[in-house]
Each structure stands twice: as C-alpha cells, then as structure tokens.
Write a protein that holds these residues in place. Sequence first.
Motif, short mmCIF file in Angstrom:
data_model
loop_
_atom_site.label_atom_id
_atom_site.label_comp_id
_atom_site.label_asym_id
_atom_site.label_seq_id
_atom_site.Cartn_x
_atom_site.Cartn_y
_atom_site.Cartn_z
N VAL A 29 41.22 11.35 3.94
CA VAL A 29 41.11 11.24 5.39
C VAL A 29 41.15 12.64 5.97
O VAL A 29 42.11 13.39 5.74
CB VAL A 29 42.25 10.38 5.98
N TRP A 78 45.47 9.38 15.01
CA TRP A 78 44.51 8.42 14.47
C TRP A 78 44.30 8.62 12.97
O TRP A 78 44.30 7.67 12.19
CB TRP A 78 43.19 8.50 15.22
N THR A 118 47.28 7.36 11.11
CA THR A 118 47.30 5.89 11.13
C THR A 118 46.29 5.32 10.14
O THR A 118 46.59 4.36 9.41
CB THR A 118 47.02 5.37 12.55
N MET A 119 45.09 5.90 10.10
CA MET A 119 44.09 5.46 9.14
C MET A 119 44.58 5.67 7.70
O MET A 119 44.34 4.85 6.83
CB MET A 119 42.78 6.22 9.36
N VAL A 123 36.82 9.81 4.92
CA VAL A 123 37.01 9.17 6.22
C VAL A 123 37.21 10.26 7.26
O VAL A 123 38.12 11.09 7.14
CB VAL A 123 38.23 8.21 6.20
N ALA A 146 38.26 11.56 10.85
CA ALA A 146 39.11 11.21 11.99
C ALA A 146 39.39 12.47 12.80
O ALA A 146 40.53 12.81 13.09
CB ALA A 146 40.41 10.57 11.52
N THR A 204 35.18 7.29 11.89
CA THR A 204 36.03 6.50 12.80
C THR A 204 35.95 7.06 14.21
O THR A 204 36.76 6.72 15.06
CB THR A 204 37.50 6.52 12.31
N ASN A 248 41.51 -0.69 18.25
CA ASN A 248 42.54 -0.16 17.36
C ASN A 248 43.29 0.99 18.03
O ASN A 248 42.96 2.17 17.83
CB ASN A 248 41.92 0.34 16.05
N ALA A 284 46.13 3.47 18.13
CA ALA A 284 46.93 4.02 17.03
C ALA A 284 48.40 3.67 17.15
O ALA A 284 49.05 3.33 16.15
CB ALA A 284 46.75 5.54 16.97
N PHE A 323 39.45 -0.88 3.46
CA PHE A 323 40.35 -0.81 4.60
C PHE A 323 41.20 -2.07 4.81
O PHE A 323 42.20 -2.02 5.52
CB PHE A 323 39.55 -0.57 5.89
N TYR A 356 45.33 -5.82 9.00
CA TYR A 356 44.11 -5.18 9.50
C TYR A 356 42.91 -5.99 9.02
O TYR A 356 42.49 -5.90 7.88
CB TYR A 356 44.03 -3.75 8.99
#
Length: 333
Positions: free
Chosen positions: A6, A12, A15-16, A76, A78, A104, A136, A138, A166, A171
């Motif tokens: 990530v 964010w 959190t991801m 990912v 972010a 994201t 979503n 956070a 994910f 979720y």
Amino acid sequence: MSKVTVFGAGAWGSTMAQVLSDAGNDVLLWGRSQQVIDEINSSHTNTKYLGSHVLPSAIAATTDLSSAFEFTDIYVLAIPAQQLRTTLQEWKGNFSSDCTIVSTLKGIEISSQMRMTEVIVDVLGPHKIAIITGPNLADELVLRQPAGAVSAAPTLELAEFVRDVFRTPYYRVYTSIDVMGCELAGAIKSVIALAVGISIGMGFGENTQAMLITRGLNEVARLCAAHGSDPLSAAGLAGMGDLVASCGSPLSRNRTFGEVLGRSGSMAKAREQVAKTVEGVASAQAVVEIAHRVGVEVPVIEAVAEIVSEQLSPADALQKLMEITTKGENFIR
C-alpha cells in the motif's frame, strides 16, 4: 493469501492496509515520513492520522521505495489524487509490465480532466488496473464497522481478483466492469458533498440537503450516461452510497469544508479550519469542464465551482440555482 504493498501511510492508506491484513494478506505499507513509519513498526499506531487506534501487528511499514516495489507485484495507491501524475512519473521505472495496480483515489486531474485510471495509463501505459471505491469513511472503516465497496476493473476476472484480496467479514466488496461510471461517480460526489455542506453552514435543513443530493445524483447519472457508462453505477455503492456517506457524515472532509465555507463565506477561513486535502474543491471546475465537453447541464456542480473559485458567494450561487427553469424530472435527461 497475497502479498500487497500500500502506497500512502495517511489515514486512508493505513486503513486500507488494515483491511488487507484482516483479509489475510501479507501487507507492506509505504510512506514518506520516517516518524510515521517508525511508529507503525514499533507501536502499531499512527497517531498523526488515526489517533490511538492500534493497527494489526502483522503490518510492516517502510520508507524505502525499492523495498516497497520488490515486496510484491500488487500495488494499492492511496496518495492524494492531484499528486498522482507527478508521483507516478517519479516511480515509473519500478512498475513491472505484469503488475496489478489498484487505485483507491477519487478525483479528476485538474490540468487534464482525466480520471485517475486514465492518468495511470497515460504515465505508465497499459497495465492491469482496477479501482476500489464506495462509501468508505476511514474513521469508521478503521473501527471495522460494516461497510460496502465496489471493485471495478475492465474485466470481471480482475474485478473478482481484487474483490477477493480486499474482502473481510466487515468489508463487503461487490464487482463491476464499469470503471468509468464508478470513477466518475466517486469523483463527482465530493463536489455534491461540498454543496450539501455549504447549505448546512448557511443554516438550511433537510429539505435543502435532499434537493441538492437528489439533483446532484441526477447530474452524476447524466454525466455517466453521456460518457457511455452505465447510469445505474450512479445508483450503486460507487454513486449513491458514497454520496450518502459524504453528504451525511461530519467525518466527511468535503462536507466539513463546505459547512465552514457556507457559514463564513470565506475560502480562506475554510482552508484554515480544514487543513486537509478536500478533493471536491480541486475537482469542481474540472468536472464542469468534463460536463460541458459532452453537453450535460450540471447546475449544482457549476454552483460549487463558482463558489470555490470565489466568483459567487454561497448566497448568490444558491439564489442562481433556485432561479433555474425546472423541467420534467427524468433521471437521465
């Protein structure tokens, strides 16, 4: 279980990383701040962005870009939307041809009016690119409160792969092959949330909010249809779902910024009190230009663009909006 990196150690991104770790993946979180990264590794907290919340101990963090890319081929993103192009240009040589990139980010690039996946392709060329989007916030998701999202990709196979990466018990991830519609909806909702926040700051109640949300959703749907995407994407989690969360929650940066702006009438005061990235402010004029390019009328979005560019006061913009001739209420027309 997959290995996932990530990029972005803010609220964010962190959190991801938690969601991905809870989904059973081996997660590496990359960030620029050595202080933030050291805290995540030593205490499993990120107090700058998430207060005292404790992240899964399995999450590792690094500031080393090479290590972040070498860890896996699933990336990912972010990071702030308006920094995407510059960041990707810096990192371009690190992306392999067969890697999977999951955006994201929600926004429209100001200079080009491109969606985030279009920016990725423009800089990196064709890749396996998907998005995760939806309602979503956070601050709620990090508490593992039940939430839904959409994994959208050009192929169902890729959308399902990202969904499985994910998906956790809290979720709930659905799939879509309408990347354009989901991305447009996710970007435009920020502008509508600003409008709702402005109305709240001006002292107006639920009737005004309902009008702005509903007519704003109409604008989202018509923009999606004009671009050849599925207007029903606007009625799903990427559109209506995200719109409800962003307009209804005081946790929403766009709504909060709008409230200060509506109350004070001053962009300077709003920027001073909400010292975080507010994507609706950045994207408003770009969305207007996208709409004009395809001949779609977007009066709510235009009103916000005129307010944040300080062409009109919130009161004058609302008055202008209320004077527009009404037509038959058709969702697409």
